[in-house]
Design an enzyme around this catalytic site. Structure first.
Site, PDB file in Angstrom:
ATOM      1  N   ASP A  48       6.060  -5.006  14.755  1.00  0.00           N
ATOM      2  CA  ASP A  48       4.646  -4.856  15.082  1.00  0.00           C
ATOM      3  C   ASP A  48       4.553  -3.603  15.938  1.00  0.00           C
ATOM      4  OD1 ASP A  48       2.145  -4.843  16.222  1.00  0.00           O
ATOM      5  OD2 ASP A  48       2.098  -6.992  16.648  1.00  0.00           O
TER       6      ASP A  48
ATOM      7  N   TYR B 241     -12.592   4.992  13.298  1.00  0.00           N
ATOM      8  CA  TYR B 241     -11.526   5.428  12.389  1.00  0.00           C
ATOM      9  C   TYR B 241     -11.384   6.951  12.423  1.00  0.00           C
ATOM     10  CZ  TYR B 241      -8.666   5.631   8.148  1.00  0.00           C
ATOM     11  OH  TYR B 241      -7.649   5.849   7.254  1.00  0.00           O
TER      12      TYR B 241
ATOM     13  N   LYS C 228      -8.146   9.013  13.713  1.00  0.00           N
ATOM     14  CA  LYS C 228      -7.341   9.858  12.816  1.00  0.00           C
ATOM     15  C   LYS C 228      -7.392  11.327  13.237  1.00  0.00           C
ATOM     16  CE  LYS C 228      -5.740   6.600  10.064  1.00  0.00           C
ATOM     17  NZ  LYS C 228      -4.313   6.219  10.080  1.00  0.00           N
TER      18      LYS C 228
ATOM     19  N   ASP D  68       7.496  -3.618   8.885  1.00  0.00           N
ATOM     20  CA  ASP D  68       6.118  -4.104   8.768  1.00  0.00           C
ATOM     21  C   ASP D  68       5.983  -5.314   9.689  1.00  0.00           C
ATOM     22  OD1 ASP D  68       3.776  -3.604   6.378  1.00  0.00           O
ATOM     23  OD2 ASP D  68       3.620  -5.504   7.456  1.00  0.00           O
TER      24      ASP D  68
ATOM     25  N   SER E 142      -5.691  -3.140   1.328  1.00  0.00           N
ATOM     26  CA  SER E 142      -6.715  -3.140   2.388  1.00  0.00           C
ATOM     27  C   SER E 142      -8.028  -2.550   1.879  1.00  0.00           C
ATOM     28  CB  SER E 142      -6.236  -2.407   3.639  1.00  0.00           C
ATOM     29  OG  SER E 142      -6.239  -1.029   3.449  1.00  0.00           O
TER      30      SER E 142
ATOM     31  N   ARG F  60     -17.525   9.014  -4.156  1.00  0.00           N
ATOM     32  CA  ARG F  60     -17.222  10.070  -3.177  1.00  0.00           C
ATOM     33  C   ARG F  60     -15.946  10.835  -3.531  1.00  0.00           C
ATOM     34  NH1 ARG F  60     -15.593   6.847   2.481  1.00  0.00           N
ATOM     35  NH2 ARG F  60     -13.408   6.589   1.946  1.00  0.00           N
TER      36      ARG F  60
ATOM     37  N   GLY G  85       0.795  -1.229   0.000  1.00  0.00           N
ATOM     38  CA  GLY G  85       0.000   0.000   0.000  1.00  0.00           C
ATOM     39  C   GLY G  85       0.828   1.280   0.000  1.00  0.00           C
TER      40      GLY G  85
HETATM   41  P1  NAD Z   1      -2.822  -1.433   3.813  1.00  0.00           P
HETATM   42  O1  NAD Z   1      -3.903  -1.352   4.849  1.00  0.00           O
HETATM   43  O2  NAD Z   1      -3.141  -2.071   2.516  1.00  0.00           O
HETATM   44  O3  NAD Z   1      -1.558  -2.085   4.455  1.00  0.00           O
HETATM   45  C1  NAD Z   1      -1.362  -1.983   5.814  1.00  0.00           C
HETATM   46  C2  NAD Z   1       0.020  -2.469   6.167  1.00  0.00           C
HETATM   47  O4  NAD Z   1       0.104  -2.361   7.565  1.00  0.00           O
HETATM   48  C3  NAD Z   1       0.245  -3.935   5.815  1.00  0.00           C
HETATM   49  O5  NAD Z   1       1.494  -4.061   5.184  1.00  0.00           O
HETATM   50  C4  NAD Z   1       0.226  -4.617   7.177  1.00  0.00           C
HETATM   51  O6  NAD Z   1       1.055  -5.763   7.252  1.00  0.00           O
HETATM   52  C5  NAD Z   1       0.748  -3.500   8.067  1.00  0.00           C
HETATM   53  N1  NAD Z   1       0.377  -3.656   9.475  1.00  0.00           N
HETATM   54  C6  NAD Z   1      -0.817  -4.056   9.970  1.00  0.00           C
HETATM   55  N2  NAD Z   1      -0.744  -4.132  11.310  1.00  0.00           N
HETATM   56  C7  NAD Z   1       0.505  -3.747  11.656  1.00  0.00           C
HETATM   57  C8  NAD Z   1       1.181  -3.626  12.884  1.00  0.00           C
HETATM   58  N3  NAD Z   1       0.576  -3.906  14.050  1.00  0.00           N
HETATM   59  N4  NAD Z   1       2.482  -3.215  12.888  1.00  0.00           N
HETATM   60  C9  NAD Z   1       3.094  -2.934  11.727  1.00  0.00           C
HETATM   61  N5  NAD Z   1       2.504  -3.034  10.510  1.00  0.00           N
HETATM   62  C10 NAD Z   1       1.229  -3.438  10.492  1.00  0.00           C
HETATM   63  O7  NAD Z   1      -2.260   0.005   3.614  1.00  0.00           O
HETATM   64  P2  NAD Z   1      -2.946   1.363   3.212  1.00  0.00           P
HETATM   65  O8  NAD Z   1      -4.373   1.233   2.756  1.00  0.00           O
HETATM   66  O9  NAD Z   1      -1.905   1.941   2.342  1.00  0.00           O
HETATM   67  O10 NAD Z   1      -3.038   2.151   4.589  1.00  0.00           O
HETATM   68  C11 NAD Z   1      -1.894   2.665   5.206  1.00  0.00           C
HETATM   69  C12 NAD Z   1      -2.293   3.836   6.067  1.00  0.00           C
HETATM   70  O11 NAD Z   1      -2.965   4.806   5.278  1.00  0.00           O
HETATM   71  C13 NAD Z   1      -3.249   3.492   7.210  1.00  0.00           C
HETATM   72  O12 NAD Z   1      -2.879   4.232   8.355  1.00  0.00           O
HETATM   73  C14 NAD Z   1      -4.592   3.975   6.687  1.00  0.00           C
HETATM   74  O13 NAD Z   1      -5.478   4.307   7.717  1.00  0.00           O
HETATM   75  C15 NAD Z   1      -4.166   5.184   5.909  1.00  0.00           C
HETATM   76  N6  NAD Z   1      -5.129   5.631   4.899  1.00  0.00           N
HETATM   77  C16 NAD Z   1      -5.520   4.772   3.929  1.00  0.00           C
HETATM   78  C17 NAD Z   1      -6.445   5.210   2.991  1.00  0.00           C
HETATM   79  C18 NAD Z   1      -6.934   4.291   1.898  1.00  0.00           C
HETATM   80  O14 NAD Z   1      -7.982   4.626   1.279  1.00  0.00           O
HETATM   81  N7  NAD Z   1      -6.271   3.196   1.627  1.00  0.00           N
HETATM   82  C19 NAD Z   1      -6.958   6.518   3.050  1.00  0.00           C
HETATM   83  C20 NAD Z   1      -6.508   7.355   4.052  1.00  0.00           C
HETATM   84  C21 NAD Z   1      -5.591   6.903   4.980  1.00  0.00           C
END
Ligand code: NAD
Length: 249
Positions: free
Chosen positions: A58, A151, A155, A36, A188, A209, A16
């Site tokens: 973690d 959430y 945030k 990660d 995700s 949206r 991601g």
């Molecule tokens: P993702 O959710 O696809 O991937 C999450 C990553 O976090 C994975 O590699 C997972 O192994 C790792 N992870 C999970 N639990 C963990 C832990 N306890 N310790 C360390 N690593 C851990 O990634 P994403 O969608 O790119 O989201 C990343 C961030 O961006 C998050 O904070 C999310 O809230 C934020 N975000 C995402 C979006 C979206 O639409 N995808 C929008 C706004 C904000």
């Protein structure tokens, strides 16, 4: 090379936005330490760019954070990317759901900043500039969205924590900003779409949206991370920066 000579640690860098940011920072000359919880995705990242150092972490485990902090080179940049999206209104939130999201999205980030800031302060004394980027979201204190109760609250807390760090350390060369993306096409998000009652409609709703008519890609977000970690943003601190495809116009 906008990040030449900078050492940058990124959490949740296995996939991601975190992964795209790790690759992007490395391409801009940074020494990247990608962490990660998932060893497999880290191994894939290391294959894609062997110059990136990978470490299992973690972020919800305080002992792992302490051990990592004790073993790190001085950091110029920290991108706290880890976070979890709980789906539901306040009526759907169990105490366990609340505790899990707050722990991962907020408490872990606080612990990372608290553990790594002393080293970063030393680095700031030497170089004049270090930068922390905390992952928030447009769904936060910025805007309310349906079914994002925990959430949005978590945030919003990230933005508050970010502003507080920025205020406390602005005179010591530490900048701290929050990144607030719109809806980003990541593994995700694909999981959230797949687990909806009607996945086709769920994807349409996510796209609807976004006024620009599409989801963000991770490569729409990583350039803002690079900017905030680079000296180009040297006069920017304590901000919640939106990269939301026009949602909040
Ligand atoms: P993702 O959710 O696809 O991937 C999450 C990553 O976090 C994975 O590699 C997972 O192994 C790792 N992870 C999970 N639990 C963990 C832990 N306890 N310790 C360390 N690593 C851990 O990634 P994403 O969608 O790119 O989201 C990343 C961030 O961006 C998050 O904070 C999310 O809230 C934020 N975000 C995402 C979006 C979206 O639409 N995808 C929008 C706004 C904000």
């Amino acid at each position: 090379m906008r990040l030449k000579d900078k050492t940058i640690l990124i959490t949740a860098a296995g996939q991601g936005i975190g992964k795209a940011s790790a690759l992007g920072c490395a391409a801009e000359g940074a020494k990247v330490i990608a962490t990660d919880i998932n060893a497999e995705t880290l191994a894939t990242l290391a294959k894609e760019n062997p110059a990136i150092e990978t470490r299992l972490l973690d972020v919800t485990k305080p002992d792992e954070i302490k051990a990592l902090a004790a073993d790190l080179p001085p950091l110029d940049g920290l991108f706290n990317c880890a976070g979890f999206v709980h789906h539901g209104s306040i009526l759907d939130v169990s105490d366990e759901d609340w505790a899990f999201s707050m722990d991962l999205n907020v408490t872990a980030m606080m612990r990372m900043c608290r553990a790594l800031l002393p080293g970063m302060l030393e680095r700031a004394e030497a170089t004049g500039a270090v930068s922390i980027v905390n992952m928030a979201s447009m769904a936060s204190s910025i805007k309310g969205f349906p079914l994002r109760a925990v959430y949005g609250a978590s945030k919003a807390a990230v933005i508050g924590l970010t502003k507080s760090i920025a205020a406390d350390f602005v005179k010591q060369g530490v900048r701290c900003n929050a990144l607030c993306p719109g809806t980003v096409d990541t593994p995700s998000l694909r999981g959230r779409i797949a687990s909806a009652a009607d996945p086709v409609q769920a994807e349409k709703d996510f796209i609807a949206r976004q006024p620009m008519g599409r989801l963000a890609t991770v490569n729409d977000i990583a350039p803002m991370v690079i900017y905030l970690l680079s000296d180009e943003s040297r006069f920017v601190s304590g901000q919640a920066l939106l990269v939301d495809g026009g949602v909040t116009i």
